[in-house]
Design a protein around this motif. Structure first.
Motif, PDB file in Angstrom:
ATOM      1  N   ILE A  92       0.862  -1.194   0.000  1.00 18.10           N
ATOM      2  CA  ILE A  92       0.000   0.000   0.000  1.00 18.10           C
ATOM      3  C   ILE A  92       0.894   1.239   0.000  1.00 18.10           C
ATOM      4  N   SER A  93       0.325   2.370  -0.406  1.00 22.02           N
ATOM      5  CA  SER A  93       1.060   3.636  -0.290  1.00 22.02           C
ATOM      6  C   SER A  93       0.283   4.534   0.672  1.00 22.02           C
ATOM      7  N   ASP A  94       0.742   5.768   0.840  1.00 25.04           N
ATOM      8  CA  ASP A  94       0.075   6.646   1.818  1.00 25.04           C
ATOM      9  C   ASP A  94      -1.363   6.928   1.416  1.00 25.04           C
ATOM     10  N   ALA A  95      -1.620   7.004   0.119  1.00 26.41           N
ATOM     11  CA  ALA A  95      -2.983   7.291  -0.335  1.00 26.41           C
ATOM     12  C   ALA A  95      -3.129   6.875  -1.790  1.00 26.41           C
ATOM     13  N   GLY A  96      -4.278   6.345  -2.117  1.00 25.31           N
ATOM     14  CA  GLY A  96      -4.580   6.021  -3.512  1.00 25.31           C
ATOM     15  C   GLY A  96      -3.907   4.735  -3.968  1.00 25.31           C
ATOM     16  N   THR A  97      -3.589   4.695  -5.247  1.00 24.39           N
ATOM     17  CA  THR A  97      -3.072   3.483  -5.871  1.00 24.39           C
ATOM     18  C   THR A  97      -1.543   3.474  -5.823  1.00 24.39           C
TER      19      THR A  97
ATOM     20  N   LEU B  88       2.285   2.890  -6.809  1.00 26.01           N
ATOM     21  CA  LEU B  88       2.993   3.045  -8.097  1.00 26.01           C
ATOM     22  C   LEU B  88       2.543   4.273  -8.894  1.00 26.01           C
ATOM     23  N   ILE B  89       1.373   4.844  -8.585  1.00 24.84           N
ATOM     24  CA  ILE B  89       0.921   6.028  -9.319  1.00 24.84           C
ATOM     25  C   ILE B  89       1.475   7.245  -8.576  1.00 24.84           C
ATOM     26  N   SER B  90       2.608   7.769  -9.072  1.00 23.24           N
ATOM     27  CA  SER B  90       3.380   8.809  -8.370  1.00 23.24           C
ATOM     28  C   SER B  90       3.667   8.383  -6.931  1.00 23.24           C
ATOM     29  N   ASP B  91       3.873   7.125  -6.714  1.00 26.25           N
ATOM     30  CA  ASP B  91       4.129   6.540  -5.397  1.00 26.25           C
ATOM     31  C   ASP B  91       5.082   5.367  -5.567  1.00 26.25           C
ATOM     32  N   PRO B  92       5.722   4.916  -4.450  1.00 26.40           N
ATOM     33  CA  PRO B  92       6.630   3.774  -4.550  1.00 26.40           C
ATOM     34  C   PRO B  92       5.908   2.475  -4.917  1.00 26.40           C
TER      35      PRO B  92
ATOM     36  N   PRO C 195      -9.319   3.841  -5.103  1.00 29.22           N
ATOM     37  CA  PRO C 195      -9.124   5.268  -5.333  1.00 29.22           C
ATOM     38  C   PRO C 195      -7.820   5.606  -6.048  1.00 29.22           C
ATOM     39  N   CYS C 196      -7.914   6.619  -6.899  1.00 27.97           N
ATOM     40  CA  CYS C 196      -6.752   7.167  -7.599  1.00 27.97           C
ATOM     41  C   CYS C 196      -7.133   8.599  -7.975  1.00 27.97           C
ATOM     42  N   ALA C 197      -6.341   9.568  -7.518  1.00 29.26           N
ATOM     43  CA  ALA C 197      -6.738  10.974  -7.674  1.00 29.26           C
ATOM     44  C   ALA C 197      -6.925  11.363  -9.142  1.00 29.26           C
ATOM     45  N   LEU C 198      -6.039  10.896 -10.018  1.00 27.77           N
ATOM     46  CA  LEU C 198      -6.155  11.340 -11.411  1.00 27.77           C
ATOM     47  C   LEU C 198      -7.429  10.806 -12.051  1.00 27.77           C
ATOM     48  N   ILE C 199      -7.796   9.569 -11.719  1.00 31.69           N
ATOM     49  CA  ILE C 199      -8.998   8.970 -12.313  1.00 31.69           C
ATOM     50  C   ILE C 199     -10.252   9.629 -11.717  1.00 31.69           C
TER      51      ILE C 199
ATOM     52  N   GLY D  36       2.055  13.144 -14.278  1.00 36.59           N
ATOM     53  CA  GLY D  36       2.571  13.104 -12.904  1.00 36.59           C
ATOM     54  C   GLY D  36       2.921  14.500 -12.414  1.00 36.59           C
ATOM     55  N   PHE D  37       3.968  14.601 -11.608  1.00 33.06           N
ATOM     56  CA  PHE D  37       4.411  15.910 -11.092  1.00 33.06           C
ATOM     57  C   PHE D  37       5.328  16.568 -12.116  1.00 33.06           C
ATOM     58  N   LEU D  38       5.142  17.847 -12.328  1.00 30.38           N
ATOM     59  CA  LEU D  38       6.052  18.618 -13.182  1.00 30.38           C
ATOM     60  C   LEU D  38       7.323  18.914 -12.392  1.00 30.38           C
TER      61      LEU D  38
ATOM     62  N   ALA E 279      -8.846  20.207  -9.637  1.00 27.20           N
ATOM     63  CA  ALA E 279      -9.579  19.311  -8.727  1.00 27.20           C
ATOM     64  C   ALA E 279      -8.785  19.272  -7.424  1.00 27.20           C
ATOM     65  N   ARG E 280      -9.352  19.842  -6.386  1.00 28.18           N
ATOM     66  CA  ARG E 280      -8.620  20.015  -5.123  1.00 28.18           C
ATOM     67  C   ARG E 280      -9.321  19.258  -3.997  1.00 28.18           C
ATOM     68  N   GLU E 281      -8.530  18.626  -3.145  1.00 31.76           N
ATOM     69  CA  GLU E 281      -9.076  17.976  -1.944  1.00 31.76           C
ATOM     70  C   GLU E 281     -10.218  16.992  -2.267  1.00 31.76           C
TER      71      GLU E 281
ATOM     72  N   THR F 259     -12.683  14.083  -2.459  1.00 35.63           N
ATOM     73  CA  THR F 259     -13.321  13.202  -1.453  1.00 35.63           C
ATOM     74  C   THR F 259     -13.217  13.746  -0.026  1.00 35.63           C
ATOM     75  N   LYS F 260     -12.679  14.966   0.144  1.00 34.68           N
ATOM     76  CA  LYS F 260     -12.514  15.526   1.495  1.00 34.68           C
ATOM     77  C   LYS F 260     -13.498  16.678   1.711  1.00 34.68           C
ATOM     78  N   THR F 261     -13.481  17.253   2.906  1.00 42.29           N
ATOM     79  CA  THR F 261     -14.442  18.296   3.279  1.00 42.29           C
ATOM     80  C   THR F 261     -14.444  19.475   2.299  1.00 42.29           C
TER      81      THR F 261
ATOM     82  N   GLU G 217      -4.511  19.173  -1.596  1.00 41.51           N
ATOM     83  CA  GLU G 217      -3.942  18.361  -2.676  1.00 41.51           C
ATOM     84  C   GLU G 217      -4.639  18.673  -3.999  1.00 41.51           C
ATOM     85  N   CYS G 218      -3.864  18.729  -5.059  1.00 39.93           N
ATOM     86  CA  CYS G 218      -4.430  19.216  -6.326  1.00 39.93           C
ATOM     87  C   CYS G 218      -4.101  18.307  -7.509  1.00 39.93           C
ATOM     88  N   VAL G 219      -5.080  18.195  -8.379  1.00 40.37           N
ATOM     89  CA  VAL G 219      -4.875  17.618  -9.710  1.00 40.37           C
ATOM     90  C   VAL G 219      -5.261  18.706 -10.708  1.00 40.37           C
ATOM     91  N   VAL G 220      -4.449  18.884 -11.734  1.00 41.39           N
ATOM     92  CA  VAL G 220      -4.783  19.854 -12.784  1.00 41.39           C
ATOM     93  C   VAL G 220      -5.014  19.089 -14.082  1.00 41.39           C
TER      94      VAL G 220
HETATM   95  N1  SAM Z   1      -1.015   7.287  -5.482  1.00 43.59           N
HETATM   96  C1  SAM Z   1      -1.846   8.466  -5.449  1.00 43.59           C
HETATM   97  C2  SAM Z   1      -3.029   8.288  -6.409  1.00 43.59           C
HETATM   98  O1  SAM Z   1      -3.406   7.146  -6.675  1.00 43.59           O
HETATM   99  O2  SAM Z   1      -3.603   9.279  -6.841  1.00 43.59           O
HETATM  100  C3  SAM Z   1      -1.047   9.707  -5.729  1.00 43.59           C
HETATM  101  C4  SAM Z   1       0.075   9.931  -4.780  1.00 43.59           C
HETATM  102  S1  SAM Z   1       0.998  11.376  -5.073  1.00 43.59           S
HETATM  103  C5  SAM Z   1       2.358  11.186  -3.964  1.00 43.59           C
HETATM  104  C6  SAM Z   1       0.094  12.609  -4.245  1.00 43.59           C
HETATM  105  C7  SAM Z   1      -0.550  13.588  -5.208  1.00 43.59           C
HETATM  106  O3  SAM Z   1      -1.754  13.029  -5.706  1.00 43.59           O
HETATM  107  C8  SAM Z   1      -0.957  14.896  -4.554  1.00 43.59           C
HETATM  108  O4  SAM Z   1       0.129  15.817  -4.506  1.00 43.59           O
HETATM  109  C9  SAM Z   1      -2.054  15.365  -5.488  1.00 43.59           C
HETATM  110  O5  SAM Z   1      -1.506  15.917  -6.646  1.00 43.59           O
HETATM  111  C10 SAM Z   1      -2.728  14.025  -5.831  1.00 43.59           C
HETATM  112  N2  SAM Z   1      -3.783  13.737  -4.848  1.00 43.59           N
HETATM  113  C11 SAM Z   1      -3.792  12.777  -3.913  1.00 43.59           C
HETATM  114  N3  SAM Z   1      -4.934  12.819  -3.193  1.00 43.59           N
HETATM  115  C12 SAM Z   1      -5.659  13.840  -3.688  1.00 43.59           C
HETATM  116  C13 SAM Z   1      -6.935  14.397  -3.367  1.00 43.59           C
HETATM  117  N4  SAM Z   1      -7.660  13.923  -2.370  1.00 43.59           N
HETATM  118  N5  SAM Z   1      -7.371  15.432  -4.109  1.00 43.59           N
HETATM  119  C14 SAM Z   1      -6.636  15.929  -5.119  1.00 43.59           C
HETATM  120  N6  SAM Z   1      -5.420  15.448  -5.449  1.00 43.59           N
HETATM  121  C15 SAM Z   1      -4.945  14.417  -4.753  1.00 43.59           C
END
Ligand code: SAM
Length: 290
Positions: free
Chosen positions: A90-95, A97-101, A122-126, A143-145, A195-197, A199-201, A227-230
Motif C-alpha cells: 500500500i502507499s500513503d494514499a490512492g493506488t 505506483l501512481i506517483s508513489d513507490p 481510489p486514484c486521484a487522477l482517475i 505526474g508531477f512537473l 480538482a482540489r481535496e 473526497t474531502k471536506t 492536494e491538487c490535480v490539474v
Molecule cells: N497514489 C496516489 C493516487 O493514486 O492518486 C497519488 C500519490 S501522489 C504522492 C500525491 C498527489 O496526488 C498529490 O500531490 C495530489 O496531486 C494528488 N492527490 C492525492 N490525493 C488527492 C486528493 N484527495 N485530491 C486531489 N489530489 C490528490
C-alpha cells in the motif's frame, strides 16, 4: 498452481492494494479482506498506514517499503513471498505506483515469478478525470512537473501540441505558478480544471479557461492549499490545420523560419502537394500563435 522452485512451496501473492485519497469510506470490502488476511503489509510510511489500519481494526504487521529502500529491501519481501506468504503493498494514499513507490518491488516480484494481483480503488487522477467533463477517451498522465520554473516550462512546451487531455499532479505551494506557466505556454483560452481535496471536506472542482483559472487561484489563498490535480484540454489544431499532415506542417514551419510567409506557403505547397491557400491560412495562424 505456481510453485517456488526451491522447496516446492506454493508462492504467496503480492497484492497491490489501493487505499483512500481522503474519504475512508472509499476503501473497498476486498481491500479490507486482503489487508486483514495477508502475512505482511509493505507500506510507504508505516506510521501513516498504522492509523489507517487501526481505524479499520486491522492488526497485520507493517514493514517499510518506500522510494529509498524499495530497490535494496525488495529481496526481503520476495523471500517471504517465495516462502508462501501473501504480502500487500500500500502507499500513503490512492493506488501504489501512481506517483508513489512500488514499481521496483512489483518488477522484482514479477521477475521472481510471484503472482502480482491488483486490488483497484481510489486514484486521484482517475477521480478528477471522471468528474472533469473533459474528453476522457484518450488522456495522458504527466505526474508531477519539475519543481523549478525552467524545467516546468520546458516540460509544458513538450506537451503543448498534445491532442489528448493532460493530467498533472501538483503541490499546493506551486499550484499558482504552475497554472500561470500553463497559461503562458498553452494560451489563455485552453480549457482546464483544478480538482482540489477530492473526497474531502473542502473538495473543489473548478473548470475554466486557463487565464481565468490562474486569476481565480491567485485571488483566493484557500485555493492554494490541500492536494491538487490539474487537467488541461488537449491541443486542438486551429481551423484548417487538421487537413494538413504533420509532415506538411513541419515543412511549412522550416520554411517560415527562413522566408516571408507568402513565399513559404507557396514553396511548402509545391513540396507537399497541399493547397497553397490552405497552407497560407495555416501559416497566418501559426505566426499569430508564435
Ligand atoms: N497514489 C496516489 C493516487 O493514486 O492518486 C497519488 C500519490 S501522489 C504522492 C500525491 C498527489 O496526488 C498529490 O500531490 C495530489 O496531486 C494528488 N492527490 C492525492 N490525493 C488527492 C486528493 N484527495 N485530491 C486531489 N489530489 C490528490
Amino acid at each position: 498452481m505456481t510453485t517456488s522452485t526451491a522447496a516446492n512451496v506454493p508462492l504467496g501473492s503480492l497484492y497491490v492494494v489501493a487505499t483512500p485519497i481522503g474519504n475512508l469510506d472509499d476503501i473497498s470490502a476486498r481491500a479490507l479482506n486482503i489487508l486483514r488476511s495477508v502475512a505482511l503489509i509493505a507500506a510507504e510510511d508505516t506510521r501513516h498506514s498504522a492509523r489507517l489500519l487501526q481505524h479499520f481494526g486491522i492488526g497485520t504487521p507493517l514493514a517499510a517499503c518506500h522510494e529509498h529502500n524499495e530497490r535494496d529491501q525488495g529481496g526481503r519481501f520476495i523471500a517471504r513471498l517465495q516462502a508462501g506468504e501473501d504480502v500487500a503493498l500500500i502507499s500513503d494514499a490512492g493506488t501504489p505506483l501512481i506517483s508513489d513507490p512500488g514499481y521496483h518491488l512489483v518488477r522484482q516480484a514479477r521477475a521472481a515469478g510471484v503472482p502480482v494481483v491488483p486490488v483497484p480503488g481510489p486514484c486521484a487522477l482517475i477521480a478528477a478525470l471522471s468528474a472533469a467533463g473533459l474528453p476522457s477517451d484518450r488522456f495522458i498522465f504527466e505526474g508531477f512537473l519539475p519543481a523549478k520554473a525552467a524545467g516546468r516550462r520546458a516540460r509544458l512546451e513538450q506537451v503543448k501540441e498534445e491532442p489528448r487531455t493532460l493530467i498533472f499532479y501538483e503541490a499546493p505551494h506551486r499550484i499558482l505558478e504552475c497554472l500561470q506557466d500553463m497559461q503562458s505556454v498553452f494560451g489563455d483560452e485552453r480549457p482546464a480544471l483544478l480538482a482540489r481535496e477530492l473526497t474531502k471536506t473542502f473538495e473543489t472542482l473548478k473548470g475554466m479557461p486557463l487565464s481565468e483559472l490562474a486569476a481565480w487561484v491567485a485571488a483566493d489563498a484557500n485555493q492554494q492549499r490541500g492536494e491538487c490535480v490539474v487537467l488541461v484540454a488537449g491541443w486542438q489544431a486551429p481551423e484548417g490545420e487538421e487537413a494538413v499532415s504533420a509532415e506538411a506542417l513541419r515543412v511549412l514551419d522550416l520554411l517560415l523560419a527562413e522566408m516571408p510567409l507568402k513565399r513559404a506557403a507557396a514553396l511548402a505547397a509545391e513540396i507537399t502537394g497541399v493547397r497553397k491557400n490552405l497552407l497560407y491560412q495555416v501559416a497566418l495562424e501559426r505566426q499569430k500563435d508564435a
